[in-house]
Design a protein around this motif. Structure first.
Motif, PDB file in Angstrom:
ATOM      1  N   ARG A  57     -62.426  33.167  78.746  1.00 40.79           N
ATOM      2  CA  ARG A  57     -61.382  34.108  78.358  1.00 40.79           C
ATOM      3  C   ARG A  57     -60.095  33.767  79.110  1.00 40.79           C
ATOM      4  NH1 ARG A  57     -63.017  37.414  74.574  1.00 40.79           N
ATOM      5  NH2 ARG A  57     -61.318  38.881  74.831  1.00 40.79           N
ATOM      6  N   ARG A  58     -59.959  32.481  79.428  1.00 40.24           N
ATOM      7  CA  ARG A  58     -58.724  31.932  79.999  1.00 40.24           C
ATOM      8  C   ARG A  58     -58.187  30.911  79.009  1.00 40.24           C
ATOM      9  NH1 ARG A  58     -61.236  29.428  84.437  1.00 40.24           N
ATOM     10  NH2 ARG A  58     -59.795  27.765  83.952  1.00 40.24           N
ATOM     11  N   LEU A  59     -56.892  30.847  78.868  1.00 37.38           N
ATOM     12  CA  LEU A  59     -56.290  29.910  77.925  1.00 37.38           C
ATOM     13  C   LEU A  59     -56.554  28.473  78.369  1.00 37.38           C
ATOM     14  CD1 LEU A  59     -54.567  29.617  75.392  1.00 37.38           C
ATOM     15  CD2 LEU A  59     -52.564  29.573  76.874  1.00 37.38           C
ATOM     16  N   GLU A  60     -57.122  27.679  77.451  1.00 34.65           N
ATOM     17  CA  GLU A  60     -57.433  26.282  77.732  1.00 34.65           C
ATOM     18  C   GLU A  60     -57.075  25.432  76.524  1.00 34.65           C
ATOM     19  OE1 GLU A  60     -61.626  26.362  78.461  1.00 34.65           O
ATOM     20  OE2 GLU A  60     -61.408  27.394  80.377  1.00 34.65           O
ATOM     21  N   ILE A  61     -56.588  24.237  76.769  1.00 33.96           N
ATOM     22  CA  ILE A  61     -56.363  23.281  75.686  1.00 33.96           C
ATOM     23  C   ILE A  61     -57.717  22.674  75.355  1.00 33.96           C
ATOM     24  CG2 ILE A  61     -55.290  21.099  75.042  1.00 33.96           C
ATOM     25  CD1 ILE A  61     -52.926  21.929  76.819  1.00 33.96           C
ATOM     26  N   THR A  62     -58.119  22.805  74.101  1.00 30.76           N
ATOM     27  CA  THR A  62     -59.438  22.320  73.695  1.00 30.76           C
ATOM     28  C   THR A  62     -59.361  21.038  72.884  1.00 30.76           C
ATOM     29  OG1 THR A  62     -59.384  23.731  71.742  1.00 30.76           O
ATOM     30  CG2 THR A  62     -60.434  24.626  73.723  1.00 30.76           C
ATOM     31  N   ASP A  63     -58.237  20.788  72.246  1.00 29.11           N
ATOM     32  CA  ASP A  63     -58.060  19.562  71.461  1.00 29.11           C
ATOM     33  C   ASP A  63     -56.565  19.340  71.264  1.00 29.11           C
ATOM     34  OD1 ASP A  63     -58.004  17.457  69.687  1.00 29.11           O
ATOM     35  OD2 ASP A  63     -59.620  18.237  68.450  1.00 29.11           O
ATOM     36  N   PRO A  64     -55.943  18.532  72.114  1.00 33.72           N
ATOM     37  CA  PRO A  64     -54.490  18.379  72.057  1.00 33.72           C
ATOM     38  C   PRO A  64     -53.970  17.722  70.780  1.00 33.72           C
ATOM     39  CG  PRO A  64     -55.439  16.839  73.618  1.00 33.72           C
ATOM     40  CD  PRO A  64     -56.553  17.737  73.161  1.00 33.72           C
ATOM     41  N   PHE A  65     -54.846  17.138  69.973  1.00 35.99           N
ATOM     42  CA  PHE A  65     -54.392  16.435  68.771  1.00 35.99           C
ATOM     43  C   PHE A  65     -54.794  17.136  67.477  1.00 35.99           C
ATOM     44  CE2 PHE A  65     -55.171  13.316  72.139  1.00 35.99           C
ATOM     45  CZ  PHE A  65     -53.858  12.929  72.354  1.00 35.99           C
TER      46      PHE A  65
END
Length: 114
Positions: free
Chosen positions: A99-107
């Motif tokens: 429940r923390r903002l995370e980049i999961t797939d930058p493309f």
């Protein structure tokens, strides 16, 4: 209210709301920000409805599940929800792993169907 059906807003607030919607749409494609829209536990159908509302186009539940599981964003809770009036089998309940903002797939990009 739907963003497209908001009452008239004062000053530049309409522009701010539209800019926020576009930022949210972008972030849905490459982060786990969906956790901020969803309750702690949800079915894929409920999550699909949230994504569709935010993106402004229909979202395939199958593709959404595939993408979010591949990114390791969702976790099955082991619980099931009883089917609604239309019947069917009980729906599996999920939650976001973080429940923390995370980049999961930058493309990545979630785009409207062609």
């Amino acid at each position: 209210h739907l963003v497209d059906a908001l009452p008239e807003l004062a000053f530049d607030h309409a522009e701010i709301v539209l800019a926020a919607r576009e930022r949210l749409r972008g972030k849905l494609s490459y982060t786990n920000v969906g956790f901020a829209l969803a309750p702690d536990a949800f079915t894929l159908s409920e999550l699909r409805g949230l994504y569709a509302a935010a993106l402004g186009h229909d979202v395939s539940a199958t593709n959404l599940k595939r993408v979010l599981l591949r990114r390791d964003v969702l976790q099955a809770t082991g619980a099931r929800r009883e089917p609604g009036r239309a019947g069917g089998r009980p729906a599996e309940v999920y939650r976001f792993r973080s429940r923390r903002l995370e980049i999961t797939d930058p493309f990545a990009a979630l785009r409207p169907p062609s």
